[in-house]
Design a protein around this motif. Sequence first.
Motif, mmCIF file in Angstrom:
data_model
loop_
_atom_site.group_PDB
_atom_site.id
_atom_site.type_symbol
_atom_site.label_atom_id
_atom_site.label_comp_id
_atom_site.label_asym_id
_atom_site.label_seq_id
_atom_site.Cartn_x
_atom_site.Cartn_y
_atom_site.Cartn_z
ATOM 1 N N PRO A 65 0.680 -1.171 0.045
ATOM 2 C CA PRO A 65 0.147 0.134 -0.062
ATOM 3 C C PRO A 65 1.044 1.298 0.036
ATOM 4 O O PRO A 65 1.937 1.266 0.551
ATOM 5 N N LEU A 66 0.551 2.094 -0.724
ATOM 6 C CA LEU A 66 1.120 3.559 -0.891
ATOM 7 C C LEU A 66 0.588 4.480 0.209
ATOM 8 O O LEU A 66 -0.543 5.263 -0.224
ATOM 9 N N LEU A 67 1.110 4.619 1.307
ATOM 10 C CA LEU A 67 0.718 5.519 2.157
ATOM 11 C C LEU A 67 1.786 6.379 2.882
ATOM 12 O O LEU A 67 2.760 5.916 3.153
ATOM 13 N N ALA A 68 1.280 7.574 3.287
ATOM 14 C CA ALA A 68 2.255 8.446 3.642
ATOM 15 C C ALA A 68 2.994 7.957 5.216
ATOM 16 O O ALA A 68 4.128 8.063 5.156
ATOM 17 N N SER A 69 2.370 7.045 5.922
ATOM 18 C CA SER A 69 2.978 6.521 6.955
ATOM 19 C C SER A 69 3.990 5.641 6.605
ATOM 20 O O SER A 69 5.093 5.267 7.533
ATOM 21 N N ASN A 70 4.262 5.124 5.631
ATOM 22 C CA ASN A 70 5.307 4.230 5.121
ATOM 23 C C ASN A 70 6.603 4.882 4.692
ATOM 24 O O ASN A 70 7.471 4.142 4.599
ATOM 25 N N ARG A 71 6.311 6.254 4.310
ATOM 26 C CA ARG A 71 7.565 7.032 4.115
ATOM 27 C C ARG A 71 7.805 8.042 5.156
ATOM 28 O O ARG A 71 8.286 9.122 5.024
ATOM 29 N N LEU A 72 7.005 7.887 6.206
ATOM 30 C CA LEU A 72 7.063 8.821 7.502
ATOM 31 C C LEU A 72 6.821 10.353 6.935
ATOM 32 O O LEU A 72 7.516 11.398 7.406
ATOM 33 N N GLY A 73 5.881 10.482 6.021
ATOM 34 C CA GLY A 73 5.490 11.862 5.509
ATOM 35 C C GLY A 73 4.057 12.081 5.786
ATOM 36 O O GLY A 73 3.221 11.465 6.545
ATOM 37 N N LYS A 74 3.444 13.095 5.295
ATOM 38 C CA LYS A 74 2.093 13.684 5.273
ATOM 39 C C LYS A 74 1.273 13.346 4.302
ATOM 40 O O LYS A 74 1.763 13.345 3.052
ATOM 41 N N THR A 75 0.009 13.076 4.365
ATOM 42 C CA THR A 75 -0.826 12.734 3.068
ATOM 43 C C THR A 75 -1.008 14.207 2.200
ATOM 44 O O THR A 75 -0.779 15.037 2.680
ATOM 45 N N SER A 76 -1.021 13.858 0.853
ATOM 46 C CA SER A 76 -1.235 15.280 0.050
ATOM 47 C C SER A 76 -2.452 14.935 -0.892
ATOM 48 O O SER A 76 -2.812 13.877 -1.182
ATOM 49 N N GLY A 77 -2.758 16.125 -1.488
ATOM 50 C CA GLY A 77 -4.044 15.910 -2.748
ATOM 51 C C GLY A 77 -5.182 15.938 -2.148
ATOM 52 O O GLY A 77 -6.159 15.559 -3.011
ATOM 53 N N HIS A 78 -5.537 16.439 -0.897
ATOM 54 C CA HIS A 78 -6.998 16.376 -0.332
ATOM 55 C C HIS A 78 -7.884 17.370 -1.187
ATOM 56 O O HIS A 78 -7.046 18.578 -1.085
#
Length: 476
Positions: A258-271
């Motif tokens: 799964p491509l999730l921000a938590s997997n790269r220790l970042g924040k989600t974008s595109g909301h």
Amino acid sequence: MLFQHKLKKQIKLEEQKQLTMRKPHIIAISYPAQGHVIPLMELCLCLVKHGCKVTFVNSEFNHNRIIKSMSEADHADNAINLVSVPDGLAVEEDRNDIKKLKEAFFEVVPEKLEALIHNINESDENRVSCLIADQHLGWAIELAKKLGLQRVAFWPAAAASLSMMFNIPKLLDDGIVGKNGEILRKESIKLLPLMPDMNTTDLAWNGFSDPELKKLFFDLYFKNVESVKAAKWLLCNSSQVMEYEVFAAYPKLIPIGPLLASNRLGKTSGHFWREDTDCLKWLDQQPLNSVIYVAFGSFTIFNMAEFQELALGLELTNRPFLWVVRQGFIEEAENPYPEGFIDRTRNRGRLVEWAPQQKVLAHPSLGCFLSHCGWNSTIEGVSNGLPFLCWPYFADQLFNKSYICDVWKIGLGFDRNESGVIGRQEIKNKMEQLFGDENFKARAVNLQAEVLASVKRGGSSYQNFSSFVNWIKATN
């Protein structure tokens, strides 16, 4: 002469050095829906982290929504070049009107995207070398081929739902569907031996009540399966451990999720909407594993009867709940809540218009996820070891529910009453059943461990993504 020769050699070496230092420049374009934009943007943020330059293309309308939803910190941290192209629709026109959206994104945007790529290549020393397009936009893959760019198709949903589209020719040959996508035989079918059964009435394009829309999407799916054959890679936002049988049947479909921000220790974008982060403080005050998180994505619309039964069902559970009621979620009244509901649940309920969902689902107070079973929500819940209560709305969500309930066995579905409504007592009963059986949580935690291992170093998704990045750099 010797000096000139040395000078030319030095210049050539410098040019070669510049070429090797030049970053791969990727242009990415998503289908214009929230559930498509976020995972593609997540892929792009991962590519930036691995040394690529990314230009992300949205329609002007969605671009402005994203910019408006971003905080100052988000703007400062943004590592992607966000650009827009006009879609030919006026600001006031309804972007949920699929017919208008199709006309905009399949007739107006292609020409605008081609012009944008030409403009970038004329002004940027990092010329565009690769195009990544949502699988729904087969025309973009064809455009990339025409322009001599490397071509990548991205499927943001479950591999199982894409296999449904791969099977359209067989469904036609078997007389299950007609040439306009109409269902000729209502029956249970199995697309692959190990996949769950599905009813032919649940085929993705059949979720629309308008026959014209059914035909529009049926034709789109059929055409796109052909278009993406020109892609060098077909990436999927899933994990091999979640859908092993599909990836075994379609080896060209590559799981990198799964491509999730938590997997790269970042924040989600595109909301498209500003996140209400205050709800995280409210969650801090709740007991461990107690909160029901209720969210139905960006597209679901409830009628008054459904909405009121859901509200009263949540009240009957006598448990704390966080409920996302976005703008447009309820189709009728200004104040749709049952009389007295807000006051009666004030001390244990929290209502928000849009939540920082990945952070919410990772919070230790969460006990279960009442979801529409959209794929982003599904993988986010799975990645946090949460059991589900499934209330699918349409399209692939119905099939995702089958995986949650019948394959992974980490959730329960609701039964509708004689009026076709999911009643308040049904909600209460299923909630008690889910919380009362520890096996749901145990299986969810076991699946979580397997899925998270796939995105870590040495895991299947990690290795697939690394191979993809190496290919991009090698072909730059």
